[in-house]
Scaffold this motif. Structure first.
Motif, PDB file in Angstrom:
ATOM      1  N   ILE A  21       0.875  -0.997   0.093  1.00 24.32           N
ATOM      2  CA  ILE A  21       0.072  -0.002  -0.023  1.00 24.32           C
ATOM      3  C   ILE A  21       1.004   1.405  -0.106  1.00 24.32           C
ATOM      4  CG2 ILE A  21      -1.792   1.229   1.482  1.00 24.32           C
ATOM      5  CD1 ILE A  21      -2.697  -1.554   2.450  1.00 24.32           C
ATOM      6  N   GLU A 225      -6.825  -6.108  -2.901  1.00 24.85           N
ATOM      7  CA  GLU A 225      -5.663  -6.836  -1.680  1.00 24.85           C
ATOM      8  C   GLU A 225      -4.951  -7.616  -2.405  1.00 24.85           C
ATOM      9  OE1 GLU A 225      -6.481  -7.511   2.236  1.00 24.85           O
ATOM     10  OE2 GLU A 225      -8.826  -6.891   2.174  1.00 24.85           O
ATOM     11  N   HIS A 256      -8.219  -1.859  -0.287  1.00 23.34           N
ATOM     12  CA  HIS A 256      -7.182  -2.633   0.051  1.00 23.34           C
ATOM     13  C   HIS A 256      -6.952  -3.068   1.600  1.00 23.34           C
ATOM     14  CE1 HIS A 256      -5.533   1.001   1.870  1.00 23.34           C
ATOM     15  NE2 HIS A 256      -5.441   1.559   0.717  1.00 23.34           N
TER      16      HIS A 256
END
Length: 279
Positions: A21, A225, A256
């Motif tokens: 991320i 994800e 995510h």
């Protein structure tokens, strides 16, 4: 939905949510600030009870938030952190969605690895549930994120260490980006802290255990994800469907691992509707 992929060559990378991320480091400070403001507002309105003990150990505590009216039931949120990090004070504001819909909300802490093993954490969450169940006579809905998703689905297993009375009141469970098969996690470097062995990983993996009869389970993850979390999300819903309960796996488009929990406070989210449905 997850449909397969290349073999896993690097298990640490496969389970490294923060590394996948771009702005991962911005989330915790923001959560802490928003959670603090939320608690302060609820405390000022005499609707928050903080640091209530459910056991003797330092982290065996929970926060309890009351809606403005008589509660329709209880929603529990169990935080993640790979069983070795995080605390309830970072997540308080995610109670807002269920509170606004008339449910009381409880958030437990638990002893972290390596001070506790994962089986011991399972026991702690069960003890908490038996304690908090006495606070309200209505239905109990469980939700948990990541490792918390593991812990709440573990409470649905036929051998979960909770009382029959508590088990009978848990009518809906939502696993948010949950870890349901612990065996791959043994291959990551963090297992030096978690201390999983083959026997324990099998004994604590909901996907390898049988659910109680009549379960209602929602497995939710973000569509953006890591592949392993999308796989874990689909896995449990598919395996447990064969035991006759109601199960489904859903992916929130574009979400995510860190922003998928926003579905707890998004007014129109399927997750919030599932946890607070009445009638």
């Amino acid at each position: 939905m997850w449909t397969g992929g290349e073999p896993i060559c690097d298990y640490d990378r496969a389970y490294d949510n923060g590394g996948s991320i771009a702005d991962a480091k911005s989330y915790l400070p923001r959560w802490q600030e928003e959670a603090r403001a939320f608690r302060d507002a609820l405390a000022a309105a005499d609707r928050a009870e903080l640091g209530l003990a459910y056991g003797e150990k330092r982290r065996q505590i929970y926060d309890f938030f009351q809606p403005q009216e008589e509660p329709k039931g209880l929603v529990v949120f169990v935080h993640g952190g790979y069983w070795k990090g995080q605390e309830i004070g970072n997540w308080s504001h995610f109670a807002k969605g269920a509170l606004d819909r008339g449910f009381a909300v409880a958030l437990p802490d638990y002893t972290l690895c390596p001070q506790a093993t994962i089986p011991e954490i399972t026991q702690e969450i069960a003890r908490f549930l038996d304690e908090v169940a006495a606070r309200d006579a209505g239905p109990i809905r469980l939700s948990g994120h990541s490792a918390g998703g593991h812990l709440v689905t573990r409470m649905l297993c036929s051998n979960a260490p909770i009382s029959p009375a508590t088990a009978g009141r848990i009518d809906r469970v939502a696993s948010i980006s949950g870890c349901h098969d612990l065996r791959p996690i043994m291959r990551t470097g963090m297992n030096a802290v978690l201390g999983l062995d083959a026997a324990t990983a099998r004994a604590e993996s909901p996907a390898l255990l049988e659910p109680r009869a009549g379960i209602d389970l929602l497995c939710l993850c973000g569509g953006a994800e890591l592949p392993e979390f999308r796989r874990q999300n689909s896995l449990l819903a598919n395996v447990w469907h064969g035991f006759g309960g109601r199960t489904r796996a859903v992916e929130a488009p574009g979400r995510h691992h860190f922003d998928v929990v926003d579905e707890l406070i998004a007014p129109s989210s399927e997750l919030l509707a599932f946890l607070t449905q009445t009638g």
